[in-house]
Design a protein around this motif. Structure first.
Motif, PDB file in Angstrom:
ATOM      1  N   ASP A 101       0.819  -1.358   0.334  1.00 45.40           N
ATOM      2  CA  ASP A 101      -0.025   0.141  -0.147  1.00 45.40           C
ATOM      3  C   ASP A 101       0.886   1.790   0.019  1.00 45.40           C
ATOM      4  O   ASP A 101       0.812   2.341  -0.241  1.00 45.40           O
ATOM      5  CB  ASP A 101      -0.779  -0.067   1.117  1.00 45.40           C
ATOM      6  N   GLY A 102       1.863   1.010   0.458  1.00 45.08           N
ATOM      7  CA  GLY A 102       3.241   2.742   0.536  1.00 45.08           C
ATOM      8  C   GLY A 102       4.314   1.797   0.626  1.00 45.08           C
ATOM      9  O   GLY A 102       5.263   0.572   1.166  1.00 45.08           O
ATOM     10  N   VAL A 103       4.730   2.797   0.046  1.00 41.14           N
ATOM     11  CA  VAL A 103       6.784   1.972  -0.327  1.00 41.14           C
ATOM     12  C   VAL A 103       7.400   3.630   0.208  1.00 41.14           C
ATOM     13  O   VAL A 103       7.235   5.027  -0.700  1.00 41.14           O
ATOM     14  CB  VAL A 103       6.661   2.108  -2.054  1.00 41.14           C
ATOM     15  N   VAL A 104       7.840   3.008   1.151  1.00 41.86           N
ATOM     16  CA  VAL A 104       9.072   4.267   1.528  1.00 41.86           C
ATOM     17  C   VAL A 104      10.827   3.788   0.880  1.00 41.86           C
ATOM     18  O   VAL A 104      10.928   2.994   1.163  1.00 41.86           O
ATOM     19  CB  VAL A 104       9.622   4.260   3.526  1.00 41.86           C
ATOM     20  N   VAL A 105      11.274   4.721   0.474  1.00 33.88           N
ATOM     21  CA  VAL A 105      12.315   3.973  -0.791  1.00 33.88           C
ATOM     22  C   VAL A 105      12.939   5.156  -0.675  1.00 33.88           C
ATOM     23  O   VAL A 105      13.168   6.326  -0.723  1.00 33.88           O
ATOM     24  CB  VAL A 105      12.483   4.594  -2.224  1.00 33.88           C
ATOM     25  N   ARG A 106      14.758   4.417  -0.545  1.00 36.25           N
ATOM     26  CA  ARG A 106      16.293   5.481   0.102  1.00 36.25           C
ATOM     27  C   ARG A 106      17.070   5.359  -1.920  1.00 36.25           C
ATOM     28  O   ARG A 106      16.896   3.893  -1.363  1.00 36.25           O
ATOM     29  CB  ARG A 106      16.319   5.061   1.227  1.00 36.25           C
ATOM     30  N   HIS A 107      16.944   5.754  -2.391  1.00 33.19           N
ATOM     31  CA  HIS A 107      17.988   5.517  -2.881  1.00 33.19           C
ATOM     32  C   HIS A 107      19.123   6.412  -3.495  1.00 33.19           C
ATOM     33  O   HIS A 107      19.018   7.323  -3.381  1.00 33.19           O
ATOM     34  CB  HIS A 107      17.361   5.505  -4.120  1.00 33.19           C
ATOM     35  N   SER A 108      20.689   5.942  -4.057  1.00 37.65           N
ATOM     36  CA  SER A 108      21.041   6.757  -4.482  1.00 37.65           C
ATOM     37  C   SER A 108      21.515   7.532  -5.490  1.00 37.65           C
ATOM     38  O   SER A 108      21.932   8.485  -5.486  1.00 37.65           O
ATOM     39  CB  SER A 108      22.569   6.041  -4.669  1.00 37.65           C
ATOM     40  N   ALA A 109      20.533   7.009  -6.449  1.00 41.11           N
ATOM     41  CA  ALA A 109      20.436   8.162  -7.609  1.00 41.11           C
ATOM     42  C   ALA A 109      19.042   9.429  -7.142  1.00 41.11           C
ATOM     43  O   ALA A 109      18.194   9.114  -7.276  1.00 41.11           O
ATOM     44  CB  ALA A 109      19.384   7.591  -9.468  1.00 41.11           C
ATOM     45  N   SER A 110      19.648  10.690  -8.093  1.00 35.92           N
ATOM     46  CA  SER A 110      18.357  11.629  -7.134  1.00 35.92           C
ATOM     47  C   SER A 110      16.979  11.286  -8.499  1.00 35.92           C
ATOM     48  O   SER A 110      17.499  10.751  -9.715  1.00 35.92           O
ATOM     49  CB  SER A 110      19.097  13.091  -8.166  1.00 35.92           C
ATOM     50  N   GLY A 111      15.704  11.472  -8.029  1.00 35.90           N
ATOM     51  CA  GLY A 111      14.923  11.313  -8.748  1.00 35.90           C
ATOM     52  C   GLY A 111      14.640   9.851  -8.841  1.00 35.90           C
ATOM     53  O   GLY A 111      13.351   9.558  -9.600  1.00 35.90           O
ATOM     54  N   ALA A 112      15.375   8.937  -8.409  1.00 34.57           N
ATOM     55  CA  ALA A 112      14.736   7.053  -8.178  1.00 34.57           C
ATOM     56  C   ALA A 112      13.027   7.382  -7.615  1.00 34.57           C
ATOM     57  O   ALA A 112      12.121   6.855  -8.064  1.00 34.57           O
ATOM     58  CB  ALA A 112      15.865   6.803  -7.529  1.00 34.57           C
ATOM     59  N   ALA A 113      12.460   8.104  -6.457  1.00 30.33           N
ATOM     60  CA  ALA A 113      11.111   8.251  -5.702  1.00 30.33           C
ATOM     61  C   ALA A 113      10.415   8.869  -6.753  1.00 30.33           C
ATOM     62  O   ALA A 113       8.961   7.990  -6.854  1.00 30.33           O
ATOM     63  CB  ALA A 113      11.411   8.878  -4.673  1.00 30.33           C
ATOM     64  N   VAL A 126       3.726   6.195  -2.358  1.00 32.46           N
ATOM     65  CA  VAL A 126       5.353   6.330  -2.742  1.00 32.46           C
ATOM     66  C   VAL A 126       5.771   7.083  -1.701  1.00 32.46           C
ATOM     67  O   VAL A 126       5.407   8.948  -2.182  1.00 32.46           O
ATOM     68  CB  VAL A 126       5.779   6.400  -4.473  1.00 32.46           C
ATOM     69  N   LEU A 127       6.481   7.386  -1.361  1.00 34.17           N
ATOM     70  CA  LEU A 127       6.788   8.963  -0.141  1.00 34.17           C
ATOM     71  C   LEU A 127       8.627   8.391   0.311  1.00 34.17           C
ATOM     72  O   LEU A 127       9.823   7.453   0.041  1.00 34.17           O
ATOM     73  CB  LEU A 127       7.181   7.685   1.977  1.00 34.17           C
ATOM     74  N   ASN A 128       9.499   9.594   0.044  1.00 37.09           N
ATOM     75  CA  ASN A 128      10.992  10.036  -0.814  1.00 37.09           C
ATOM     76  C   ASN A 128      11.688   9.654   1.009  1.00 37.09           C
ATOM     77  O   ASN A 128      11.887  10.959   1.723  1.00 37.09           O
ATOM     78  CB  ASN A 128      11.166  10.847  -1.523  1.00 37.09           C
ATOM     79  N   ALA A 129      12.676   8.121   1.193  1.00 38.15           N
ATOM     80  CA  ALA A 129      13.151   8.633   2.107  1.00 38.15           C
ATOM     81  C   ALA A 129      14.777   9.041   2.585  1.00 38.15           C
ATOM     82  O   ALA A 129      16.148   8.524   2.869  1.00 38.15           O
ATOM     83  CB  ALA A 129      13.787   7.228   3.246  1.00 38.15           C
ATOM     84  N   GLY A 130      14.578   9.715   0.395  1.00 35.39           N
ATOM     85  CA  GLY A 130      16.457  10.494   0.439  1.00 35.39           C
ATOM     86  C   GLY A 130      16.359  10.055  -1.010  1.00 35.39           C
ATOM     87  O   GLY A 130      16.661   8.333  -1.155  1.00 35.39           O
ATOM     88  N   ASP A 131      16.614  10.627  -2.260  1.00 37.76           N
ATOM     89  CA  ASP A 131      16.713  10.524  -2.598  1.00 37.76           C
ATOM     90  C   ASP A 131      18.522  10.774  -3.564  1.00 37.76           C
ATOM     91  O   ASP A 131      18.690  11.989  -3.877  1.00 37.76           O
ATOM     92  CB  ASP A 131      16.369  10.399  -4.056  1.00 37.76           C
TER      93      ASP A 131
END
Length: 317
Positions: A101-113, A126-131
């Motif tokens: 239902d919800g995805v908290v995403v952290r990724h090394s690439a800017s814009g991934a979220a 989708v919740l951006n936890a740092g991109d």
């Protein structure tokens, strides 16, 4: 109210205030209670999708979701199919099939979220936890929550943010959110640690830390992210600390009621001295506690009563 949270710039003054007010309510409902769980998100599934290591942030989101009674799946890129070459799209489709239902995403690439939220691969919130070096909106929200608890209304308050603005995502999100809330923000950093286009941000920029401190209501020290640096951005750690570190002498130049923040983890002795980090006017440990309340608030506002499905969308690759 909130479909996705990808950037602090996505939030209006009213939306940001609603999140902070909701976080206050989450704190009121759970502080001091033996059983801190609320039934709000029972039956919802939250996936922590971390392509970068971050024990503090992942644990904070996991605790927030569990306190709201959501089911939590922790998905780390290390040791997973991602390390074997699986794409972000394939991972998203797998999560959709799991019923996220919800995805908290952290990724090394800017814009991934943003890519995950707008691709059509997944219909979850989708919740951006740092991109990359782009943004970290919930860190800015927890910082604003902490500031508001100590300073009250942030309108016309002066916040000084010091350090590695170039490689960190915290500064950008904080500048955007604090400007939305009416605060005046000053960035302090060596020229080599300021990004291109910073002059267009809604803040002042200076290289002189000593000149910025006497009028500050709060000062936020940023970690020097040496792991992201592949060149010499300053002569030495000692020189950086001498010019841009918050030590006892600089701390004494702050107004008596000014507070000190740091998003962590700290490089003690570099950007902040141990005696300042441990001072009673340092709210660094409190920020960690407040992060759980803020993330509870965001997850609640994103997922409570939402009608998100779990099937993947059209192929937008």
């Amino acid at each position: 109210m909130i479909r996705h949270l990808l950037s602090a710039a996505d939030l209006s003054h009213e939306e940001a205030t609603l999140i902070l007010d909701t976080a206050d309510e989450m704190a009121r409902l759970t502080e001091g209670r033996a059983v801190k769980k609320l039934p709000t998100l029972r039956g919802r599934t939250v996936v922590n999708l971390f392509f970068e290591d971050s024990t503090r942030t992942r644990t904070s989101f996991e605790l927030a979701a569990k306190r709201l009674s959501a089911d939590v799946i922790n998905f780390s890129a290390k040791g997973s199919s991602v390390s074997k070459g699986e794409s972000l799209k394939d991972t998203a489709l797998t999560l959709a099939a799991m019923g996220a239902d919800g995805v908290v995403v952290r990724h090394s690439a800017s814009g991934a979220a943003y890519r995950l939220a707008t691709s059509g691969w997944i219909s979850a919130n989708v919740l951006n936890a740092g991109d990359g070096t782009h943004e970290h909106p919930t860190q800015a929200l927890l910082d604003a929550f902490t500031l508001r608890r100590h300073l009250g209304d942030l309108r016309d308050r002066d916040v000084v943010i010091v350090g590695d603005v170039l490689h960190g995502r915290v500064a950008r999100s904080n500048v955007l959110l604090l400007a939305t809330l009416g605060a005046r923000v000053t960035l302090v950093a060596p020229p080599t640690l300021l990004p291109l286009g910073v002059e267009n941000w809604p803040c002042e920029v200076t290289y002189d830390l000593d000149a910025a401190l006497p009028g500050a209501d709060a000062v936020m020290m940023l970690r020097v992210q040496r792991e992201r640096m592949n060149a010499a951005f300053f002569p030495s750690a000692r020189e950086y600390s001498r010019r841009y570190g918050l030590d006892a002498r600089r701390f004494s130049s702050l107004p008596e009621d000014a507070i000190v923040l740091h998003p962590g983890p700290m490089n003690r002795g570099m950007e902040i001295s141990a005696d300042v980090a441990d001072n009673e006017r340092s709210v660094i440990v409190e920020q960690v506690t407040n992060g759980v309340y803020v993330r509870m608030a965001v997850l609640y506002l994103m997922l409570a009563g939402s009608g998100t499905g779990s099937a993947g969308g059209e192929d937008a690759a």
